[in-house]
Scaffold this active site. Structure first.
Site, PDB file in Angstrom:
ATOM      1  N   HIS A 213       0.801  -1.225   0.000  1.00 49.63           N
ATOM      2  CA  HIS A 213       0.000   0.000   0.000  1.00 49.63           C
ATOM      3  C   HIS A 213       0.836   1.278   0.000  1.00 49.63           C
ATOM      4  O   HIS A 213       0.297   2.362  -0.116  1.00 49.63           O
ATOM      5  CB  HIS A 213      -0.948   0.036   1.194  1.00 49.63           C
ATOM      6  CG  HIS A 213      -0.249   0.317   2.493  1.00 49.63           C
ATOM      7  ND1 HIS A 213       0.446  -0.647   3.163  1.00 49.63           N
ATOM      8  CD2 HIS A 213      -0.117   1.448   3.199  1.00 49.63           C
ATOM      9  CE1 HIS A 213       0.983  -0.122   4.247  1.00 49.63           C
ATOM     10  NE2 HIS A 213       0.667   1.145   4.301  1.00 49.63           N
TER      11      HIS A 213
HETATM   12  C1  UD1 Z   1      -2.329   5.309   5.802  1.00 50.30           C
HETATM   13  C2  UD1 Z   1      -1.052   5.797   6.482  1.00 50.30           C
HETATM   14  C3  UD1 Z   1       0.016   4.745   6.380  1.00 50.30           C
HETATM   15  C4  UD1 Z   1      -0.468   3.425   6.903  1.00 50.30           C
HETATM   16  C5  UD1 Z   1      -1.725   3.051   6.155  1.00 50.30           C
HETATM   17  C6  UD1 Z   1      -2.281   1.744   6.630  1.00 50.30           C
HETATM   18  C7  UD1 Z   1      -0.580   8.186   6.393  1.00 50.30           C
HETATM   19  C8  UD1 Z   1       0.273   9.222   5.766  1.00 50.30           C
HETATM   20  N1  UD1 Z   1      -0.546   6.981   5.829  1.00 50.30           N
HETATM   21  O1  UD1 Z   1      -2.030   5.167   4.417  1.00 50.30           O
HETATM   22  O2  UD1 Z   1       1.128   5.158   7.159  1.00 50.30           O
HETATM   23  O3  UD1 Z   1       0.533   2.461   6.756  1.00 50.30           O
HETATM   24  O4  UD1 Z   1      -2.694   4.073   6.362  1.00 50.30           O
HETATM   25  O5  UD1 Z   1      -3.383   1.356   5.890  1.00 50.30           O
HETATM   26  O6  UD1 Z   1      -1.243   8.485   7.364  1.00 50.30           O
HETATM   27  N2  UD1 Z   1      -9.331   4.686   1.473  1.00 50.30           N
HETATM   28  C9  UD1 Z   1     -10.526   4.020   1.417  1.00 50.30           C
HETATM   29  N3  UD1 Z   1     -11.084   3.645   2.606  1.00 50.30           N
HETATM   30  C10 UD1 Z   1     -10.517   3.901   3.808  1.00 50.30           C
HETATM   31  C11 UD1 Z   1      -9.297   4.582   3.829  1.00 50.30           C
HETATM   32  C12 UD1 Z   1      -8.711   4.955   2.657  1.00 50.30           C
HETATM   33  O7  UD1 Z   1     -11.078   3.760   0.367  1.00 50.30           O
HETATM   34  O8  UD1 Z   1     -11.085   3.511   4.853  1.00 50.30           O
HETATM   35  C13 UD1 Z   1      -8.688   5.047   0.201  1.00 50.30           C
HETATM   36  C14 UD1 Z   1      -8.924   6.466  -0.195  1.00 50.30           C
HETATM   37  O9  UD1 Z   1      -9.127   6.504  -1.551  1.00 50.30           O
HETATM   38  C15 UD1 Z   1      -7.627   7.173   0.131  1.00 50.30           C
HETATM   39  C16 UD1 Z   1      -6.600   6.048  -0.011  1.00 50.30           C
HETATM   40  O10 UD1 Z   1      -7.289   4.851   0.332  1.00 50.30           O
HETATM   41  O11 UD1 Z   1      -7.381   8.238  -0.724  1.00 50.30           O
HETATM   42  C17 UD1 Z   1      -5.433   6.239   0.907  1.00 50.30           C
HETATM   43  O12 UD1 Z   1      -5.854   6.426   2.257  1.00 50.30           O
HETATM   44  P1  UD1 Z   1      -4.984   7.335   3.268  1.00 50.30           P
HETATM   45  O13 UD1 Z   1      -5.561   7.285   4.621  1.00 50.30           O
HETATM   46  O14 UD1 Z   1      -4.721   8.655   2.673  1.00 50.30           O
HETATM   47  O15 UD1 Z   1      -3.567   6.626   3.277  1.00 50.30           O
HETATM   48  P2  UD1 Z   1      -3.190   5.104   3.327  1.00 50.30           P
HETATM   49  O16 UD1 Z   1      -2.540   4.780   2.038  1.00 50.30           O
HETATM   50  O17 UD1 Z   1      -4.306   4.248   3.809  1.00 50.30           O
END
Ligand code: UD1
Length: 388
Positions: A213
């Site tokens: 991820h």
């Molecule tokens: C976040 C953390 C990362 C951690 C990871 C675990 C930061 C900078 N990153 O990254 O350190 O290892 O979580 O999973 O805080 N999304 C969904 N559903 C959700 C959450 C996210 O669909 O419940 C999608 C969204 O499109 C979003 C993308 O995933 O834009 C990324 O989510 P985000 O929370 O920005 O970062 P992660 O890559 O999950």
């Protein structure tokens, strides 16, 4: 003492759950500590599969406040957590805020608390990849700089903090609370193998578990495509199980990568191949890790969990903020190219992977030491003095 525990994203839940359980157990046992606590969920992760099921599997109480910030750019997501959390601080008036790990919610809440003269305790302080291209590295360095109590999982974390000028008196080596959750979970699961591992074994095949991820791996086709090719090479003689993070799912769809979804209802033996599925609940996932021949990952926590379980782990990154899992544990940094990935899997399947040992204080009792440290009033007093 009124404490506020912050969770925001999936890797936070398993670090906070055992600390909350320890506090509740001490109260239940008639502990005389004068402590109240609340749990705030920022909503950085909000999908049921990324959040709710973890509360269930980890036996966590529902959050007292849910801030519903959701996904956005780093700047906007961090800002939204900050403004919503400031309102929580107005209303709840905590003396100390406990943040964990390195996600955007961690830094956002630490900053708000520090500027209001509220004590900041950071669980999992001092980890460093020395790679500022990782958003988490920025979060780690800055959170540690504004923390009053820094709770570390390993010796190198203490050295990193000393190098950055953090006063030794603020640091406590407490061990790894994520391992408290892991050991408790494994005990609850017992010996029965996971359904997927059983189905692979029924076909005479070992399982390989994959998680990806990190933006550095999945956001660009230059890294994502060779990794997927490596998985496809490796999957010629084993069953590769790939629960896909939402960020990665989007990128795979953009690349039109041909990965077969696991037939969920079926219970027939699994043939070699790469199978994708939705993100898994905690208990089911750690069982899959336990039963794997090797795990390929870019996660932080999984490097630690595999080390404790003695399962080979190939970390598909150029660096790690958890070097003890490489020097002492079963983890190895593996280049993101198809040949190196297939070779790592081959070595694990043939039993040619190093045997590791478990780092000090990854013993399932870290949450007791964390609660002891939190109940020392010094860090709260230090923050109050700053307020005046
Ligand atoms: C976040 C953390 C990362 C951690 C990871 C675990 C930061 C900078 N990153 O990254 O350190 O290892 O979580 O999973 O805080 N999304 C969904 N559903 C959700 C959450 C996210 O669909 O419940 C999608 C969204 O499109 C979003 C993308 O995933 O834009 C990324 O989510 P985000 O929370 O920005 O970062 P992660 O890559 O999950």
């Amino acid at each position: 003492m009124k404490l506020c525990f912050v969770v925001g994203a999936r890797p936070n839940f398993m670090k906070v759950a055992p600390v909350l359980a320890e506090l509740a157990a001490r109260r239940g046992a008639g502990g005389r500590e004068n402590v109240e606590w609340i749990v705030v969920h920022t909503g950085q992760h909000y999908d049921t599969a990324m959040s709710d099921v973890f509360f269930r599997d980890l036996g966590m109480p529902a959050p007292d406040d849910f801030l519903n910030v959701g996904s956005d750019t780093h700047g906007r997501q961090t800002a939204r957590v900050m403004s919503a959390f400031e309102e929580v601080c107005d209303r709840r008036e905590p003396d100390g805020v406990v943040v964990v790990g390195d996600v955007n919610s961690t830094l956002a809440c630490a900053l708000v608390a520090a500027k209001r003269g509220i004590g900041v305790a950071h669980v999992e302080a001092g980890l460093r990849s020395y790679d500022r291209a990782m958003p988490e590295e920025v979060n780690r360095v800055l959170t540690d700089q504004v923390s009053d109590l820094l709770l570390t999982t390993c010796a190198d974390a203490e050295e990193n903090l000393a190098r950055e000028g953090v006063e030794r008196g603020k640091v406590r080596f407490v061990g790894n609370p994520m391992i408290d959750s892991l050991l408790r979970g494994l005990e609850m699961l017992g010996d029965e193998p996971s359904n997927l591992a059983s189905r692979a074994r029924a076909g005479g095949h070992a399982t390989v578990v994959v998680t990806l991820h990190r933006p550095g791996n999945v956001d660009s086709p230059e890294t994502l495509v060779p990794i997927i090719r490596g998985l496809q090479n490796a999957a010629r003689r084993c069953v590769v199980l790939f629960p896909v993070h939402p960020r990665t799912a989007k990128r795979l769809a953009e690349q039109g990568m041909p990965l077969a979804e696991l037939p969920v209802a079926a219970d027939e033996p699994l043939a070699p191949g790469v199978y994708t599925m939705a993100p898994m609940p905690y208990l089911e996932f750690i069982r899959l890790l336990r039963d794997a021949a090797i795990v390929l990952t870019d996660s932080g926590g999984i490097q630690e969990e595999t080390t404790v379980m003695g399962v080979p782990c190939a970390t598909l990154r150029p660096n790690t903020e958890r070097p003890v899992t490489v020097t002492a544990g079963t983890n190895e940094l593996v280049p993101r190219d198809p040949g190196a990935i297939a070779d790592a899997v081959e070595r694990a399947l043939e039993g040619r992977w190093k045997k590791g040992s478990i780092p000090p204080l990854w013993d399932g009792k870290a949450s007791g030491r964390i609660v002891d440290a939190l109940l020392e009033p010094g860090w709260i007093e230090m923050a109050k003095a700053r307020r005046a």
